[in-house]
Structure formats: structure tokens, C-alpha cells
Design an enzyme around this catalytic site. Structure first.
Site, short mmCIF file in Angstrom:
data_model
loop_
_atom_site.label_atom_id
_atom_site.label_comp_id
_atom_site.label_asym_id
_atom_site.label_seq_id
_atom_site.Cartn_x
_atom_site.Cartn_y
_atom_site.Cartn_z
CE1 TYR A 282 -4.17 -2.12 5.00
CE2 TYR A 282 -3.51 0.15 4.50
CZ TYR A 282 -3.90 -1.12 4.26
OH TYR A 282 -3.72 -1.82 2.73
CB SER B 130 -0.45 0.09 1.50
OG SER B 130 -1.46 1.41 1.68
P1 NDP Z 1 -11.08 -5.72 -0.48
O1 NDP Z 1 -11.72 -6.32 0.42
O2 NDP Z 1 -11.34 -6.26 -1.94
O3 NDP Z 1 -10.24 -7.18 -0.76
C1 NDP Z 1 -9.97 -8.10 0.01
C2 NDP Z 1 -9.50 -9.78 -0.36
O4 NDP Z 1 -8.62 -10.09 0.82
C3 NDP Z 1 -10.69 -10.22 -0.47
O5 NDP Z 1 -10.69 -11.29 -1.40
C4 NDP Z 1 -11.10 -10.86 0.46
O6 NDP Z 1 -11.87 -12.33 0.40
C5 NDP Z 1 -9.31 -11.26 0.97
N1 NDP Z 1 -9.10 -12.09 2.67
C6 NDP Z 1 -8.80 -10.71 3.48
N2 NDP Z 1 -9.12 -11.38 4.67
C7 NDP Z 1 -9.12 -12.83 4.26
C8 NDP Z 1 -7.89 -14.11 5.04
N3 NDP Z 1 -7.93 -14.41 6.14
N4 NDP Z 1 -8.03 -15.14 4.47
C9 NDP Z 1 -7.82 -15.07 2.97
N5 NDP Z 1 -8.61 -14.05 2.56
C10 NDP Z 1 -8.93 -13.46 3.19
O7 NDP Z 1 -9.86 -4.87 -0.84
P2 NDP Z 1 -8.48 -5.16 -1.88
O8 NDP Z 1 -8.47 -5.79 -3.25
O9 NDP Z 1 -8.63 -3.03 -1.79
O10 NDP Z 1 -7.46 -5.52 -1.06
C11 NDP Z 1 -6.67 -5.88 -0.99
C12 NDP Z 1 -4.69 -6.08 -1.43
O11 NDP Z 1 -5.03 -4.55 -1.20
C13 NDP Z 1 -4.80 -5.80 0.50
O12 NDP Z 1 -3.69 -6.68 1.24
C14 NDP Z 1 -5.00 -4.06 0.71
O13 NDP Z 1 -3.95 -4.23 2.14
C15 NDP Z 1 -4.58 -3.58 -0.83
N6 NDP Z 1 -4.25 -2.04 -1.07
C16 NDP Z 1 -5.69 -1.89 -1.75
C17 NDP Z 1 -6.01 -0.25 -1.56
C18 NDP Z 1 -7.09 0.13 -1.99
O14 NDP Z 1 -7.37 1.25 -2.22
N7 NDP Z 1 -7.92 -1.49 -2.47
C19 NDP Z 1 -5.10 0.65 -1.48
C20 NDP Z 1 -3.61 -0.35 -1.12
C21 NDP Z 1 -3.36 -1.49 -0.10
P3 NDP Z 1 -12.04 -12.68 2.02
O15 NDP Z 1 -13.16 -12.13 2.46
O16 NDP Z 1 -13.39 -13.84 0.87
O17 NDP Z 1 -11.13 -14.14 2.90
#
Ligand code: NDP
Length: 247
Positions: A155, A142
Site C-alpha cells: 500500500y 496518504s
Molecule cells: P473508501 O473505501 O470509503 O473509498 C474508496 C473509494 O474508491 C470508493 O468510492 C470506491 O468506490 C472507489 N474505488 C475503489 N476501487 C475503484 C475502482 N476500481 N474504480 C473506481 N473507483 C474505485 O475509502 P477512503 O475514502 O478512505 O479512500 C479514498 C482515498 O483516501 C484512497 O486513495 C485512500 O488510499 C486514501 N486515504 C484514506 C485514508 C483513511 O484513513 N480513510 C488515509 C490515507 C489515505 P466503488 O467501490 O464504488 O468503486
């Protein structure tokens, strides 16, 4: 795109947002994608969509906080395809809050998913990469891996940690294993849903999550890093919306 077609790419957190976009984009470029997350119905639908348009996708349910789940996920990818080329540590959550709200359970969850989950991915995939002396980790951090402000303390700490882990890993592994971090700015996804303080969630959405990147912008950065020749390791890519100035 060079060096992407035919590669087996395992992606955690592939049930929504950036992980889902990476799965669609890489499969369009000819990669064989292996999707993991907890919400099985979402994974099934994404796999169905990719396969129905001619792509190659499979999934396995996983919780990245459980190391055995992550090992089984990697084993599934390898046993179905006979190899693993790229492991993308993408799963993450961002329940922002002020430290003096003491949301200790949320701190623990961020540490468990955002840090320990990444270490579990490394522990699961590195033995395979070392056995073949090739492979690539892509860790989605991030802009919070280099910036911290009120409410993002824990975070950002988790993302600073992943940046440190990635740099240490890069130095420790052989010259044939690549390590990349991709650091997104504000991007369309479900991420803000993990903020439990409703006032803060509203503020975050109204003030910070206005000029959002489409998730495919991050997927394209991932594809760029994979597509380089094997002796070119793109270590870090930071992608912000052009209008995101303050963090
Ligand atoms: P989403 O919430 O859309 O996606 C997060 C994903 O992580 C989901 O597929 C969720 O799947 C999965 N997840 C959460 N907990 C678990 C777990 N315990 N085991 C397996 N999977 C898990 O958010 P983003 O797509 O934005 O996030 C993806 C990455 O991008 C993250 O690391 C986030 O920190 C990073 N990021 C995002 C930004 C943004 O603005 N969107 C900016 C900077 C970084 P499920 O719930 O089905 O398990």
C-alpha cells in the site's frame, strides 16, 4: 471561498468516504461536482442529496482500472459543463497484509487502482488542461506516501509512487497547471473494509483507526488548495488527527 465557485471538479472514488465528503463540501462552496466510482446506487443517492439542497452534481459510473472508462468520465464532465477545472484522483484501496502471506491478487489490485488508476486520470484530464493551458490535479495519497511499516509495504509503495508521479507531473506541465497532493492520516471511511485478513482488520481498527478525522477535514484541505490564486500551487498537504503520533 475564492476560486472554487463555478469550477467543474471531477472526483474519482466519490461513492463513499473521503471522495463523498469532497463532493458534498465543494458543492456547498459552489463547485459543479462530477462524481465517479463503480457503485452507481451510491453515486445516485449522493447526487440526489446534493441537487436537492441546491448544489450542482452529476455522476458517471467508472472503474479507474479501465482507461477508456476514465476518458469517458472526463468527456462526460466536459460535455455537460463545457469545461473541466480540477481532476481529483481519489479512488483507492488498502488491503494490508504481510508480504509473506503472498496476497498477490491484492497487490495487483492496489497497483491497478492506486497507481494505474491515477495515471489513467492524468492521461484523461491532462490533454484538456493542456488545450486550455489551465487546470489542477489533486491526488489523494496518504501518510503512507512517506511512511512504511509492517503490513503496509505494498500500500505504501503505491502511495510513494503517486507522490513521485505527482512531483514529476508538476515539473513537466506548464506554469499554469497546478498539481497538489493531499495526504490524509486515519480518516473515517470504508477503507479498512478492503483488508481481507479478519484478525488484521480487527487489529487495524482497534489499534490504528481509533482517533479518526472526519472525512470533511480532508475535503477542507482540498478546498484550500483549489481556492488559492492560480499562480499559487499548494504542492502538498498532510492532515493527521492530532493524536496520530506513530505513523
Ligand atoms: P473508501 O473505501 O470509503 O473509498 C474508496 C473509494 O474508491 C470508493 O468510492 C470506491 O468506490 C472507489 N474505488 C475503489 N476501487 C475503484 C475502482 N476500481 N474504480 C473506481 N473507483 C474505485 O475509502 P477512503 O475514502 O478512505 O479512500 C479514498 C482515498 O483516501 C484512497 O486513495 C485512500 O488510499 C486514501 N486515504 C484514506 C485514508 C483513511 O484513513 N480513510 C488515509 C490515507 C489515505 P466503488 O467501490 O464504488 O468503486
Amino acid at each position: 471561498m475564492e476560486n472554487v465557485k463555478g469550477k467543474v471538479v471531477a472526483i474519482t472514488g466519490a461513492s463513499s468516504g473521503i471522495g463523498e465528503a469532497i463532493a458534498y463540501h465543494l458543492s456547498k462552496l459552489g463547485a459543479k461536482v462530477v462524481l465517479g466510482a463503480r457503485r452507481e446506487e451510491h453515486l445516485k443517492n449522493i447526487v440526489r442529496t446534493i441537487v436537492s439542497s441546491g448544489g450542482d452534481a452529476i455522476y458517471k459510473k467508472l472503474d479507474v482500472t479501465n482507461v477508456q472508462d476514465v476518458v469517458s468520465f472526463v468527456d462526460h464532465a466536459e460535455s455537460m459543463h463545457g469545461k473541466l477545472d480540477v481532476f481529483i484522483n481519489n479512488a483507492g484501496l488498502m488491503p494490508l497484509s504481510m508480504i509473506n502471506e503472498y496476497k498477490i491478487e491484492e497487490w495487483h489490485r492496489m497497483i491497478d487502482v492506486n497507481i494505474k488508476g491515477v495515471l489513467h486520470g492524468i492521461a484523461a484530464a491532462l490533454p484538456i488542461f493542456e488545450a486550455k493551458d489551465k487546470g489542477q490535479f489533486i491526488n489523494i495519497t496518504s501518510v503512507g506516501d512517506r511512511w512504511v511499516g509492517p503490513t503496509s509495504t505494498v500500500y505504501s509503495a503505491t502511495k510513494f509512487a503517486v507522490r513521485a508521479i505527482s512531483e514529476g507531473l508538476r515539473q513537466e506541465v506548464s506554469n499554469n497547471i497546478r498539481v497538489t497532493i493531499v495526504a490524509p492520516g486515519a480518516t473515517v471511511s470504508e477503507l479498512a473494509e478492503s483488508i481481507s485478513d479478519l484478525e488484521l482488520k480487527k487489529l487495524a481498527i482497534e489499534q490504528f483507526r481509533i482517533n479518526l478525522l472526519p472525512a470533511v477535514a480532508i475535503a477542507k484541505a482540498v478546498a484550500y488548495a483549489i481556492s488559492q490564486p492560480n499562480d499559487v500551487d499548494v504542492n502538498e498537504i498532510v492532515v493527521r488527527p492530532t493524536a496520530q503520533k506513530s505513523f
